[in-house]
Design a protein around this motif. Structure first.
Motif, mmCIF file in Angstrom:
data_model
loop_
_atom_site.group_PDB
_atom_site.id
_atom_site.type_symbol
_atom_site.label_atom_id
_atom_site.label_comp_id
_atom_site.label_asym_id
_atom_site.label_seq_id
_atom_site.Cartn_x
_atom_site.Cartn_y
_atom_site.Cartn_z
ATOM 1 N N UNK A 166 0.828 -1.200 0.000
ATOM 2 C CA UNK A 166 0.000 0.000 0.000
ATOM 3 C C UNK A 166 0.863 1.251 0.000
ATOM 4 N N UNK A 167 2.124 1.069 -0.344
ATOM 5 C CA UNK A 167 3.057 2.184 -0.514
ATOM 6 C C UNK A 167 2.913 2.667 -1.953
ATOM 7 N N UNK A 168 2.398 3.873 -2.169
ATOM 8 C CA UNK A 168 2.110 4.318 -3.544
ATOM 9 C C UNK A 168 3.320 4.353 -4.456
ATOM 10 N N UNK A 169 4.495 4.668 -3.919
ATOM 11 C CA UNK A 169 5.692 4.743 -4.764
ATOM 12 C C UNK A 169 6.145 3.359 -5.219
ATOM 13 N N UNK A 170 6.051 2.392 -4.335
ATOM 14 C CA UNK A 170 6.421 1.020 -4.702
ATOM 15 C C UNK A 170 5.339 0.400 -5.585
ATOM 16 N N UNK A 171 4.088 0.634 -5.216
ATOM 17 C CA UNK A 171 2.943 0.032 -5.914
ATOM 18 C C UNK A 171 2.884 0.443 -7.374
ATOM 19 N N UNK A 172 3.162 1.692 -7.666
ATOM 20 C CA UNK A 172 3.002 2.166 -9.045
ATOM 21 C C UNK A 172 3.953 1.467 -10.014
ATOM 22 N N UNK A 201 -4.809 0.639 -2.557
ATOM 23 C CA UNK A 201 -4.613 1.630 -3.616
ATOM 24 C C UNK A 201 -5.518 1.403 -4.826
ATOM 25 N N UNK A 202 -6.122 0.225 -4.933
ATOM 26 C CA UNK A 202 -7.079 0.031 -6.025
ATOM 27 C C UNK A 202 -8.315 0.898 -5.820
ATOM 28 N N UNK A 203 -8.552 1.319 -4.567
ATOM 29 C CA UNK A 203 -9.698 2.189 -4.270
ATOM 30 C C UNK A 203 -9.336 3.674 -4.355
ATOM 31 N N UNK A 204 -8.104 3.958 -4.707
ATOM 32 C CA UNK A 204 -7.675 5.329 -5.019
ATOM 33 C C UNK A 204 -7.767 5.466 -6.535
ATOM 34 N N UNK A 205 -8.870 6.025 -6.996
ATOM 35 C CA UNK A 205 -9.142 6.053 -8.433
ATOM 36 C C UNK A 205 -8.038 6.743 -9.225
ATOM 37 N N UNK A 206 -7.459 7.782 -8.665
ATOM 38 C CA UNK A 206 -6.388 8.495 -9.376
ATOM 39 C C UNK A 206 -5.186 7.581 -9.601
ATOM 40 N N UNK A 207 -4.782 6.877 -8.530
ATOM 41 C CA UNK A 207 -3.636 5.981 -8.629
ATOM 42 C C UNK A 207 -3.940 4.801 -9.550
#
Length: 327
Positions: A166-172, A201-207
């Motif tokens: 759930x780390x956005x930088x790693x996840x992307x 992060x799947x529920x963060x539409x922007x990401x």
């Protein structure tokens, strides 16, 4: 998995065929009645088609020990055109019968009922966004048999999760790699890989939409769910108490509709007028219609105040009522 001797296999095959015959015969009169009602009413069909997510009936399978092979006949009885399978509800059947026998049986039953197999929702096959590439690749491999199953059943898609971090930088980085590898295989089978807003992060539409754009494949898209907007849960758990939600679920749905190949109509509870207490169905359906979506909308009741069947039918009725309000 323990091997099954030939006599057991024969018995399971016999039971499966008996079930198919029983379901087909038992519903023939009902189907004729339903067809007659449609003609008499003469109402204009909605802009979408109706399917049902099998999770709406997970208590029937897990708590009442009901057979998941009855799913197509249950869907037909409640007036649905299509079904959306949940792979984890067939774990016991796969253990007993074998993977291929289960998939073949589902195809025979759905065909006997005249029900369209829309998609398969995949859980517990590894994390496609795991930061560890070896684990991520194993998750991709685990999902491939479900891609094959979807093709055999005539589905257009599988729904996947994007857990792992759930780390956005790693996840992307990790999610794009996992989704691309799976989508490349799925493309050879003419199957879509759909990401649902299903937590983290799947529920963060922007990401999520940025990740889909970075994968940049026609068969990698979305399955917007009306609910499921929790991006962070207590103690970092995947499920449980929500601590943070995506700030605007209607904006999130609108964004995800740009790449949608399926839509999930989540419901939890209803007021005295039959409206969902937390979701504005008319507003959401307008977004769906304005996006030009005309595919299946899958009913997914997750409440506990109504029985599963009552909740399913209440959600279906609300969808049809909200659709009329748009005209």
């Amino acid at each position: 998995m323990k091997p099954i001797i030939n006599s057991q296999k024969i018995m399971f095959a016999f039971l499966s065929l008996s079930l198919i015959f029983f379901v087909a015969c038992g519903n023939s009169k009902k189907e004729k009645t339903e067809e007659k009602q449609v003609v008499v009413e003469g109402q204009k069909a909605p802009f979408f088609k109706l399917s049902i997510a099998q999770w709406s009936l997970h208590k029937f399978v897990r708590e009442e020990n009901g057979s998941p092979f009855l799913f197509a006949s249950q869907a037909k009885e409640m007036g649905f055109e299509g079904v959306e399978y949940v792979n984890q509800l067939y774990n016991d059947e796969i253990e007993k019968l074998g993977f291929d026998t289960v998939i073949d049986s589902l195809k025979k039953v759905s065909d006997s009922q005249g029900i369209r197999n829309v998609l398969i929702m995949i859980d517990h096959e590894g994390d496609l966004a795991d930061p560890d590439e070896e684990k991520r690749n194993l998750a991709v491999e685990n999902h491939k048999k479900w891609v094959d199953a979807a093709q055999k059943l005539g589905c257009h898609s599988i729904r996947v999760n994007t857990f792992g971090t759930n780390d956005p930088e790693v996840w992307k980085e990790s999610v794009v790699d996992g989704l691309r590898k799976l989508s490349e295989y799925a493309a050879t089978k003419n199957i879509n890989v759909l990401c649902e807003n299903h937590g983290w992060l799947s529920s963060d539409a922007d990401a999520l939409m940025q990740a889909i754009a970075d994968v940049n494949m026609d068969n990698c898209g979305t399955l917007p769910d009306f609910g499921n907007w929790c991006v962070k849960r207590k103690d970092g758990e995947q499920w449980g108490e929500c601590e943070e939600e995506y700030p605007d679920k209607y904006k999130g749905i609108e964004m995800m509709l740009a790449k949608a190949d399926a839509v999930s109509a989540k419901s939890y509870d209803f007021d005295e007028n039959g409206n969902e207490t937390t979701l504005d169905y008319t507003r959401i359906l307008k977004l769906v219609k304005d996006a030009g979506y005309t595919g299946y909308i899958g009913v997914e009741y997750e409440g506990d105040k109504l029985s599963e069947k009552e909740g399913i039918l209440a959600t279906k009725a609300l969808l049809l009522k909200a659709e009329k309000e748009l005209k």
